[in-house]
Every structure is written in structure tokens, then in C-alpha cells.
Write a protein that holds these residues in place. Structure first.
Motif, PDB file in Angstrom:
ATOM      1  N   LEU A  32      90.059  32.069  28.339  1.00  0.00           N
ATOM      2  CA  LEU A  32      89.372  33.314  28.669  1.00  0.00           C
ATOM      3  C   LEU A  32      89.761  33.739  30.076  1.00  0.00           C
ATOM      4  CD1 LEU A  32      87.084  35.393  27.975  1.00  0.00           C
ATOM      5  CD2 LEU A  32      85.491  33.755  28.982  1.00  0.00           C
ATOM      6  N   THR A  33      89.995  35.029  30.266  1.00  0.00           N
ATOM      7  CA  THR A  33      90.247  35.574  31.589  1.00  0.00           C
ATOM      8  C   THR A  33      89.146  36.577  31.890  1.00  0.00           C
ATOM      9  OG1 THR A  33      92.631  35.312  31.297  1.00  0.00           O
ATOM     10  CG2 THR A  33      91.915  36.782  33.043  1.00  0.00           C
ATOM     11  N   LEU A  34      88.535  36.437  33.087  1.00  0.00           N
ATOM     12  CA  LEU A  34      87.435  37.316  33.490  1.00  0.00           C
ATOM     13  C   LEU A  34      87.729  37.971  34.826  1.00  0.00           C
ATOM     14  CD1 LEU A  34      84.157  35.243  32.885  1.00  0.00           C
ATOM     15  CD2 LEU A  34      84.951  37.212  31.596  1.00  0.00           C
ATOM     16  N   GLU A  35      87.368  39.242  34.945  1.00  0.00           N
ATOM     17  CA  GLU A  35      87.380  39.907  36.238  1.00  0.00           C
ATOM     18  C   GLU A  35      85.941  39.990  36.702  1.00  0.00           C
ATOM     19  OE1 GLU A  35      88.552  44.086  38.401  1.00  0.00           O
ATOM     20  OE2 GLU A  35      89.450  43.615  36.466  1.00  0.00           O
ATOM     21  N   VAL A  36      85.680  39.457  37.892  1.00  0.00           N
ATOM     22  CA  VAL A  36      84.329  39.445  38.459  1.00  0.00           C
ATOM     23  C   VAL A  36      84.421  39.979  39.882  1.00  0.00           C
ATOM     24  CG1 VAL A  36      82.359  38.015  39.115  1.00  0.00           C
ATOM     25  CG2 VAL A  36      83.652  37.478  37.044  1.00  0.00           C
ATOM     26  N   ASP A  37      83.738  41.064  40.130  1.00  0.00           N
ATOM     27  CA  ASP A  37      83.701  41.665  41.469  1.00  0.00           C
ATOM     28  C   ASP A  37      85.111  41.894  42.028  1.00  0.00           C
ATOM     29  OD1 ASP A  37      80.935  41.545  41.209  1.00  0.00           O
ATOM     30  OD2 ASP A  37      80.783  39.659  42.302  1.00  0.00           O
ATOM     31  N   GLY A  38      86.019  42.321  41.173  1.00  0.00           N
ATOM     32  CA  GLY A  38      87.381  42.626  41.588  1.00  0.00           C
ATOM     33  C   GLY A  38      88.314  41.434  41.668  1.00  0.00           C
ATOM     34  N   THR A  51      84.122  23.437  32.359  1.00  0.00           N
ATOM     35  CA  THR A  51      85.043  24.558  32.475  1.00  0.00           C
ATOM     36  C   THR A  51      85.741  24.500  33.817  1.00  0.00           C
ATOM     37  OG1 THR A  51      83.638  25.944  31.073  1.00  0.00           O
ATOM     38  CG2 THR A  51      85.227  27.089  32.465  1.00  0.00           C
ATOM     39  N   ASP A  52      87.058  24.697  33.806  1.00  0.00           N
ATOM     40  CA  ASP A  52      87.827  24.888  35.033  1.00  0.00           C
ATOM     41  C   ASP A  52      88.020  26.388  35.219  1.00  0.00           C
ATOM     42  OD1 ASP A  52      88.132  22.168  35.578  1.00  0.00           O
ATOM     43  OD2 ASP A  52      89.937  22.032  34.336  1.00  0.00           O
ATOM     44  N   TYR A  53      87.746  26.844  36.432  1.00  0.00           N
ATOM     45  CA  TYR A  53      87.865  28.255  36.791  1.00  0.00           C
ATOM     46  C   TYR A  53      89.027  28.377  37.780  1.00  0.00           C
ATOM     47  CZ  TYR A  53      82.967  28.524  35.144  1.00  0.00           C
ATOM     48  OH  TYR A  53      81.797  28.465  34.419  1.00  0.00           O
ATOM     49  N   ALA A  54      90.144  28.941  37.349  1.00  0.00           N
ATOM     50  CA  ALA A  54      91.307  29.129  38.218  1.00  0.00           C
ATOM     51  C   ALA A  54      91.245  30.544  38.797  1.00  0.00           C
ATOM     52  CB  ALA A  54      92.597  28.944  37.430  1.00  0.00           C
ATOM     53  N   TRP A  55      91.300  30.638  40.116  1.00  0.00           N
ATOM     54  CA  TRP A  55      91.207  31.923  40.818  1.00  0.00           C
ATOM     55  C   TRP A  55      92.588  32.562  40.858  1.00  0.00           C
ATOM     56  CZ3 TRP A  55      89.474  32.394  46.616  1.00  0.00           C
ATOM     57  CH2 TRP A  55      89.202  33.736  46.924  1.00  0.00           C
ATOM     58  N   LEU A  56      92.882  33.405  39.889  1.00  0.00           N
ATOM     59  CA  LEU A  56      94.219  33.983  39.730  1.00  0.00           C
ATOM     60  C   LEU A  56      94.564  35.005  40.800  1.00  0.00           C
ATOM     61  CD1 LEU A  56      94.229  34.492  35.851  1.00  0.00           C
ATOM     62  CD2 LEU A  56      95.106  32.544  37.171  1.00  0.00           C
ATOM     63  N   SER A  74      76.461  31.055  28.621  1.00  0.00           N
ATOM     64  CA  SER A  74      76.727  32.439  28.214  1.00  0.00           C
ATOM     65  C   SER A  74      77.775  33.038  29.154  1.00  0.00           C
ATOM     66  CB  SER A  74      75.436  33.261  28.294  1.00  0.00           C
ATOM     67  OG  SER A  74      75.051  33.426  29.653  1.00  0.00           O
ATOM     68  N   LEU A  75      78.315  34.175  28.784  1.00  0.00           N
ATOM     69  CA  LEU A  75      79.262  34.882  29.629  1.00  0.00           C
ATOM     70  C   LEU A  75      78.620  35.202  30.981  1.00  0.00           C
ATOM     71  CD1 LEU A  75      82.087  36.058  29.825  1.00  0.00           C
ATOM     72  CD2 LEU A  75      81.200  38.162  28.823  1.00  0.00           C
ATOM     73  N   ASP A  76      77.350  35.624  30.967  1.00  0.00           N
ATOM     74  CA  ASP A  76      76.645  35.927  32.210  1.00  0.00           C
ATOM     75  C   ASP A  76      76.533  34.697  33.110  1.00  0.00           C
ATOM     76  OD1 ASP A  76      76.294  38.613  31.632  1.00  0.00           O
ATOM     77  OD2 ASP A  76      74.303  38.318  30.760  1.00  0.00           O
ATOM     78  N   GLU A  77      76.345  33.517  32.522  1.00  0.00           N
ATOM     79  CA  GLU A  77      76.256  32.288  33.322  1.00  0.00           C
ATOM     80  C   GLU A  77      77.608  31.923  33.934  1.00  0.00           C
ATOM     81  OE1 GLU A  77      72.696  29.705  31.365  1.00  0.00           O
ATOM     82  OE2 GLU A  77      74.384  30.197  30.035  1.00  0.00           O
ATOM     83  N   HIS A  78      78.694  32.161  33.202  1.00  0.00           N
ATOM     84  CA  HIS A  78      80.029  31.942  33.770  1.00  0.00           C
ATOM     85  C   HIS A  78      80.253  32.905  34.939  1.00  0.00           C
ATOM     86  CE1 HIS A  78      81.721  28.952  31.086  1.00  0.00           C
ATOM     87  NE2 HIS A  78      81.303  29.642  30.037  1.00  0.00           N
ATOM     88  N   ILE A  79      79.842  34.136  34.782  1.00  0.00           N
ATOM     89  CA  ILE A  79      79.986  35.129  35.853  1.00  0.00           C
ATOM     90  C   ILE A  79      79.190  34.698  37.080  1.00  0.00           C
ATOM     91  CG2 ILE A  79      79.395  37.502  36.513  1.00  0.00           C
ATOM     92  CD1 ILE A  79      80.212  38.285  33.589  1.00  0.00           C
ATOM     93  N   GLU A  80      77.994  34.186  36.892  1.00  0.00           N
ATOM     94  CA  GLU A  80      77.185  33.710  38.017  1.00  0.00           C
ATOM     95  C   GLU A  80      77.853  32.516  38.701  1.00  0.00           C
ATOM     96  OE1 GLU A  80      74.558  35.089  39.626  1.00  0.00           O
ATOM     97  OE2 GLU A  80      75.104  36.739  38.293  1.00  0.00           O
ATOM     98  N   ASN A  81      78.470  31.624  37.930  1.00  0.00           N
ATOM     99  CA  ASN A  81      79.211  30.510  38.532  1.00  0.00           C
ATOM    100  C   ASN A  81      80.326  31.028  39.443  1.00  0.00           C
ATOM    101  OD1 ASN A  81      77.692  28.513  37.281  1.00  0.00           O
ATOM    102  ND2 ASN A  81      79.142  28.240  35.596  1.00  0.00           N
ATOM    103  N   ILE A  82      81.044  32.029  38.972  1.00  0.00           N
ATOM    104  CA  ILE A  82      82.136  32.611  39.753  1.00  0.00           C
ATOM    105  C   ILE A  82      81.588  33.287  41.001  1.00  0.00           C
ATOM    106  CG2 ILE A  82      83.909  34.415  39.749  1.00  0.00           C
ATOM    107  CD1 ILE A  82      84.359  33.659  36.741  1.00  0.00           C
TER     108      ILE A  82
END
Length: 99
Positions: A32-38, A51-56, A74-82
Motif C-alpha cells: 500500500l502507498t499512502l500520501e499523508v500531509d503531502g 507494518t514497515d512504513y518507508a518514507w518515500l 484501520s486506514l485511519d490508524e495507519h495515517i495516525e501512525n504516520i
């Protein structure tokens, strides 16, 4: 912590926060690729049920963080982690600084 780790819970003194090598056979695999706050992050499962979160889009290749366990986030919880990670990053260096 001592109940989880077999040693005294101090961890590896040579560990480097935020640098997570690719697991064998997983080079380039992302779920999964997410854009969070730009900022752009690639999320991938790790061998610990997390989950590993790579800062692309970050200034430091290979930098990111991991969270375990994350089996039912949830997706919202992943966003909060980021967002929590980004809030800790020093904008001048692109790294989480030691106090």
C-alpha cells in the motif's frame, strides 16, 4: 519489555532508529502507498505481524519506521501512525533527533 525480549530488555546498542533493511526476498514488495500531509509512504507487512512504513518522499533514502502488531489497524490508524512519526522528525535533518 523483559517479558518480550530474551535479554535484559536493553536492545541492541548498535541499532539505528529508522533504518530497516528489506527482508530477504521482499525487495521492492509493497502492499500500500499512502500520501499523508503531502508526504508519501509505502506500507508493507513485516515478519513480526506489523507494518514497515518507508518514507518515500523524505530526504533520507531508506528512512522510516515500523509498528507491531498491526494486524487489524484501520486506514485511519495507519495515517495516525504516520502523522505521529512526522511530528517527531526534525525538519532541518529529516531524522528523529535524540534528546
Amino acid at each position: 519489555m523483559k517479558a518480550i525480549y530474551p535479554d535484559n530488555g536493553d536492545g541492541d546498542p548498535e541499532a539505528v532508529p529508522g533504518v530497516c533493511p528489506e527482508p530477504p526476498g521482499a525487495a521492492g514488495v509493497r502492499s500500500l502507498t499512502l500520501e499523508v500531509d503531502g508526504e508519501l509512504f509505502a506500507l508493507s507487512p513485516n515478519e513480526f505481524g506489523g507494518t514497515d512504513y518507508a518514507w518515500l518522499s523524505g530526504p533520507n533514502p531508506g528512512y522510516g519506521f515500523g509498528v507491531s502488531p498491526t494486524l487489524n489497524l484501520s486506514l485511519d490508524e495507519h495515517i495516525e501512525n504516520i502523522r505521529g512519526f512526522l511530528a517527531q522528525v526534525d525538519p532541518a535533518t529529516g531524522y528523529i533527533e535524540d534528546d
